[in-house]
Scaffold this active site. Structure first.
Site, short mmCIF file in Angstrom:
data_model
loop_
_atom_site.label_atom_id
_atom_site.label_comp_id
_atom_site.label_asym_id
_atom_site.label_seq_id
_atom_site.Cartn_x
_atom_site.Cartn_y
_atom_site.Cartn_z
N PRO A 175 3.29 0.94 -6.07
CA PRO A 175 4.07 1.56 -7.16
C PRO A 175 4.41 3.02 -6.85
O PRO A 175 3.95 3.95 -7.50
CB PRO A 175 3.12 1.44 -8.35
CG PRO A 175 1.75 1.53 -7.74
CD PRO A 175 1.86 0.84 -6.41
N LYS A 176 5.28 3.21 -5.86
CA LYS A 176 5.53 4.54 -5.31
C LYS A 176 6.75 5.20 -5.93
O LYS A 176 7.79 4.57 -6.12
CB LYS A 176 5.70 4.45 -3.79
CG LYS A 176 4.45 3.97 -3.08
CD LYS A 176 4.60 4.03 -1.57
CE LYS A 176 3.30 3.67 -0.88
NZ LYS A 176 3.38 3.86 0.57
#
Length: 244
Positions: A114-115
């Site tokens: 989840p960047k």
């Protein structure tokens, strides 16, 4: 470009992909981890089923990737939540912020990390290990630890790194309806620990609408570690499909 050549490409743009093919090897990857106690009700709001929360704990982390094949040099920060899936303990990766576009792209496209874009830093200030995270121009986290005060057992450090990582992969159809909604697992197994330390630690989180780390507030520091290691990033696998 012929069709059979198109389907061989890993990403776009076709003639200059956002990232190269792996494997992605990290040399002297530097970890600053802080496990802290938080509010259980806050955790219940963000941890997706079927993951189960064992204790009201969060791991705040800053990682300096000094030498990464294909991706270069960058720094990453975020929060992970200790959970279990079918009895297997691991960490749910809640949110991650980093300063390297290829690493953001490969993490989101080839896996499910989840960047988002952020500006973390990890450095030594006199006798103190310091980790900071800025979102835009605003500070959202400051972490400090006494520099190399006490050696940490290498096996304990390896166990910290080799826990399963659970992530959500969400990709919509072009009309916005669900296309992919999966729970993903990736576990690091190829690791060599060079150094591992601990020391007195503090962590401050600050409110921010777009980087809401402080929605999981710090109540008590439980443990901390400073680790240098070589790793190879593992391939991810689907362990749960929300659409089936």
């Amino acid at each position: 470009m012929l069709k059979d050549e198109v389907i061989k490409q890993i990403s776009t743009p076709l003639t200059s992909p956002a990232f190269p093919r792996g494997p992605y090897k990290f040399h002297n990857r530097e970890y600053f981890n802080i496990v802290y106690r938080t509010d259980m009700d806050a955790l219940r709001k963000v941890v997706p089923e079927p993951l189960e929360i064992d204790e009201p704990l969060v791991r705040f982390e800053i990682m300096a990737m000094h030498d990464t094949s294909g991706l270069g040099c960058y720094t990453e920060s975020g929060q992970a939540i200790p959970v279990s899936f079918n009895g297997v303990k691991g960490d749910y990766l809640h949110m991650m912020y980093l300063d390297n576009e290829p690493a953001i792209a490969v993490g989101r496209e080839l896996s499910a990390y989840p960047k988002k874009l952020g500006y973390p830093k990890l450095f030594v200030d006199s006798d103190t290990l310091v980790g900071t995270l800025d979102y835009g121009k605003l500070r959202v986290a400051t972490a400090t630890m006494g520099y190399k005060h006490k050696a940490l057992d290498a096996n304990e450090a390896k166990d910290q790194i080799c826990r399963p990582n659970y992530m959500l992969k969400i990709i919509p159809n072009y009309d916005g309806s669900p296309r992919i909604c999966e729970l993903i697992n990736a576990k690091i197994t190829d690791v060599t620990v060079h150094e591992a330390w601990t020391g007195p630690t503090r962590l401050q989180l600050f409110d921010h609408a777009m980087a809401p780390l402080n929605d999981l507030p710090v109540k008590e520091i439980v443990s901390s570690s400073h680790i240098l290691a070589d790793i190879i990033l593992p391939r991810a696998e689907v362990i749960y499909d929300y659409l089936k």
